[in-house]
Design a protein around this motif. Structure first.
Motif, PDB file in Angstrom:
ATOM      1  N   ARG A   2     -16.387 -31.669  -4.351  1.00  0.00           N
ATOM      2  CA  ARG A   2     -17.774 -32.083  -4.101  1.00  0.00           C
ATOM      3  C   ARG A   2     -18.574 -32.166  -5.398  1.00  0.00           C
ATOM      4  O   ARG A   2     -19.437 -33.040  -5.556  1.00  0.00           O
ATOM      5  CB  ARG A   2     -18.458 -31.092  -3.149  1.00  0.00           C
ATOM      6  N   TYR A   3     -18.270 -31.258  -6.333  1.00  0.00           N
ATOM      7  CA  TYR A   3     -18.931 -31.285  -7.651  1.00  0.00           C
ATOM      8  C   TYR A   3     -18.631 -32.587  -8.391  1.00  0.00           C
ATOM      9  O   TYR A   3     -19.531 -33.245  -8.916  1.00  0.00           O
ATOM     10  CB  TYR A   3     -18.477 -30.075  -8.480  1.00  0.00           C
ATOM     11  N   SER A  26     -20.089 -24.547  -8.750  1.00  0.00           N
ATOM     12  CA  SER A  26     -20.053 -25.968  -8.401  1.00  0.00           C
ATOM     13  C   SER A  26     -21.360 -26.409  -7.754  1.00  0.00           C
ATOM     14  O   SER A  26     -21.940 -27.443  -8.123  1.00  0.00           O
ATOM     15  CB  SER A  26     -18.882 -26.256  -7.454  1.00  0.00           C
ATOM     16  N   TYR A  27     -21.847 -25.608  -6.814  1.00  0.00           N
ATOM     17  CA  TYR A  27     -23.063 -26.002  -6.105  1.00  0.00           C
ATOM     18  C   TYR A  27     -24.324 -25.805  -6.938  1.00  0.00           C
ATOM     19  O   TYR A  27     -25.339 -26.471  -6.696  1.00  0.00           O
ATOM     20  CB  TYR A  27     -23.145 -25.286  -4.761  1.00  0.00           C
ATOM     21  N   GLN A  52     -24.371 -26.596 -10.136  1.00  0.00           N
ATOM     22  CA  GLN A  52     -24.369 -27.864 -10.863  1.00  0.00           C
ATOM     23  C   GLN A  52     -24.791 -29.022  -9.965  1.00  0.00           C
ATOM     24  O   GLN A  52     -25.518 -29.934 -10.389  1.00  0.00           O
ATOM     25  CB  GLN A  52     -22.966 -28.140 -11.429  1.00  0.00           C
ATOM     26  N   ILE A  53     -24.360 -28.989  -8.712  1.00  0.00           N
ATOM     27  CA  ILE A  53     -24.720 -30.045  -7.755  1.00  0.00           C
ATOM     28  C   ILE A  53     -26.228 -30.051  -7.509  1.00  0.00           C
ATOM     29  O   ILE A  53     -26.862 -31.118  -7.497  1.00  0.00           O
ATOM     30  CB  ILE A  53     -23.959 -29.853  -6.423  1.00  0.00           C
ATOM     31  N   ILE A  95     -20.332 -35.760  -6.811  1.00  0.00           N
ATOM     32  CA  ILE A  95     -21.774 -35.927  -6.999  1.00  0.00           C
ATOM     33  C   ILE A  95     -22.174 -35.944  -8.471  1.00  0.00           C
ATOM     34  O   ILE A  95     -23.009 -36.750  -8.890  1.00  0.00           O
ATOM     35  CB  ILE A  95     -22.529 -34.805  -6.258  1.00  0.00           C
ATOM     36  N   CYS A  96     -21.551 -35.088  -9.263  1.00  0.00           N
ATOM     37  CA  CYS A  96     -21.957 -34.966 -10.672  1.00  0.00           C
ATOM     38  C   CYS A  96     -21.222 -35.939 -11.597  1.00  0.00           C
ATOM     39  O   CYS A  96     -21.746 -36.303 -12.654  1.00  0.00           O
ATOM     40  CB  CYS A  96     -21.736 -33.532 -11.159  1.00  0.00           C
ATOM     41  N   CYS A  99     -22.344 -32.521   1.072  1.00  0.00           N
ATOM     42  CA  CYS A  99     -21.956 -31.123   0.826  1.00  0.00           C
ATOM     43  C   CYS A  99     -22.215 -30.191   2.006  1.00  0.00           C
ATOM     44  O   CYS A  99     -21.645 -29.097   2.052  1.00  0.00           O
ATOM     45  CB  CYS A  99     -22.732 -30.580  -0.381  1.00  0.00           C
ATOM     46  N   THR A 125     -28.024 -31.585 -10.395  1.00  0.00           N
ATOM     47  CA  THR A 125     -27.833 -33.043 -10.405  1.00  0.00           C
ATOM     48  C   THR A 125     -28.687 -33.706  -9.326  1.00  0.00           C
ATOM     49  O   THR A 125     -29.334 -34.728  -9.577  1.00  0.00           O
ATOM     50  CB  THR A 125     -26.351 -33.394 -10.174  1.00  0.00           C
ATOM     51  N   VAL A 126     -28.694 -33.110  -8.131  1.00  0.00           N
ATOM     52  CA  VAL A 126     -29.471 -33.672  -7.019  1.00  0.00           C
ATOM     53  C   VAL A 126     -30.963 -33.639  -7.341  1.00  0.00           C
ATOM     54  O   VAL A 126     -31.709 -34.563  -6.988  1.00  0.00           O
ATOM     55  CB  VAL A 126     -29.179 -32.906  -5.712  1.00  0.00           C
ATOM     56  N   ALA A 156     -26.543 -37.020  -0.928  1.00  0.00           N
ATOM     57  CA  ALA A 156     -25.838 -35.970  -1.675  1.00  0.00           C
ATOM     58  C   ALA A 156     -25.756 -34.681  -0.866  1.00  0.00           C
ATOM     59  O   ALA A 156     -24.708 -34.032  -0.800  1.00  0.00           O
ATOM     60  CB  ALA A 156     -26.546 -35.724  -3.005  1.00  0.00           C
TER      61      ALA A 156
END
Length: 316
Positions: free
Chosen positions: A121-122, A216-217, A219-220, A125-126, A240, A223-224, A236
């Protein structure tokens, strides 16, 4: 003689049923949950296999998550149902060891797989432009192999240590399957080595994958937050949300079982939390991923439409 008695004696489960009026209803619920979990996960694997739209890294990993769910619920629930029907709650030392070994392997593999799925997922999206490279077929197989290796290592480490402990006290297991903390409470003698290995395994099994999820989340979310489009943010988060729900349910119950000090545990709480992540979660996983996912619903509709088309041709 005491050592031989330990290995030859059967264990007896107290179980989930108390033989009151509600036990029949509880049996029906568990039986229905088991069969629905097997069917739901089987349908998920089938859809991912036959529908080309689902031939992506995320669904490849999800199909193996469904397989693991089918396997570990099958190591526990059939024994519960058979015990209720026969009125017996006994299990031999060998069968208890086998159940312990398989359960630890499958659940350990799921811990690692859920954690590593956060990386997927990272990347999606990233680093969407590099997704085909960073989540190539080779990487997917590496993630899968790592998950199974972690689960197998957990089984091969903990099973011999646990089941070699002398069970010189009562052989009545106040639980519904041979779970690690419960078996430890039955054992006597020096448990220091086991507790140390158990703690290390729990850190590796739970905290390491969980830290991957958190990182990971984090960083997500960053980004979001930088996405200006409201629609882009919603897309996004929708990507997730299913994984976050599954991770929260599974890791939450497992963290209570394996990381919380024994002084906070009671037999009733242990049964409730264990039932949640061993019986209910295997059903919730495919339901959450399908109901909240347009791709899976679309694949199901296409398969049904294709089947109807074939049937109409055959009638003609």
């Amino acid at each position: 003689m005491d050592g031989n008695k330990t290995f030859l004696s059967d264990f007896t489960f107290v179980g989930l049923f108390t033989h009151n009026k509600a036990s029949g209803f509880l049996f029906s619920v568990i039986c229905a949950t088991f069969f629905m979990a097997i069917v739901a996960n089987g349908v998920m694997i089938f859809l991912i296999h036959v529908d080309l739209h689902l031939h992506t890294p995320m669904y490849f990993l999800l199909s193996h998550l469904s397989f693991i769910d089918m396997m570990y619920i099958s190591t526990i629930v059939p024994k519960i149902l058979i015990d209720y029907i026969t009125g017996k709650g006994t299990i031999s030392f060998v069968a208890c060891t086998a159940q312990y070994f398989l359960y630890m392997g499958f659940v350990g593999a799921e811990f690692f797989l859920l954690g590593l799925m956060a990386y997927d997922r990272y990347v999606a999206i990233c680093n969407p432009l590099r997704y085909p490279v960073l989540m190539s077929r080779r990487v997917c197989w590496f993630i899968l192999a790592s998950s199974w290796f972690g689960g197998a290592l957990d089984s091969f480490l903990l099973t011999p240590i646990t089941m070699s402990l002398p069970f010189c006290a009562s052989h009545k297991i106040n639980h519904f399957f041979c779970e690690a903390p419960t078996m430890l409470r039955l054992a006597c003698g020096d448990k220091d080595i086991y507790e140390m290995v158990m703690y290390i395994c729990c850190v590796v099994m739970l905290l390491v994958p969980f830290s991957v999820v958190i990182t990971s989340y984090a960083q997500i979310l960053l980004t979001v937050h930088q996405i200006k489009s409201e629609e882009g943010r919603k897309k996004a988060f929708a990507t997730c949300s299913s994984h976050v729900i599954v991770v929260t349910l599974f890791y939450g119950a497992a963290l209570y079982t394996y990381m919380l000090p024994q002084s906070y545990h009671t037999p009733l709480k242990d049964k409730i939390f264990s039932a949640f992540y061993t019986i209910l979660t295997p059903l919730l996983n495919p339901v959450i991923y399908s109901l909240r996912n347009r791709d899976v619903i679309g694949a199901l509709k296409r398969v049904i439409a294709r089947h109807r088309g074939i049937c109409s041709v055959e009638r003609k």
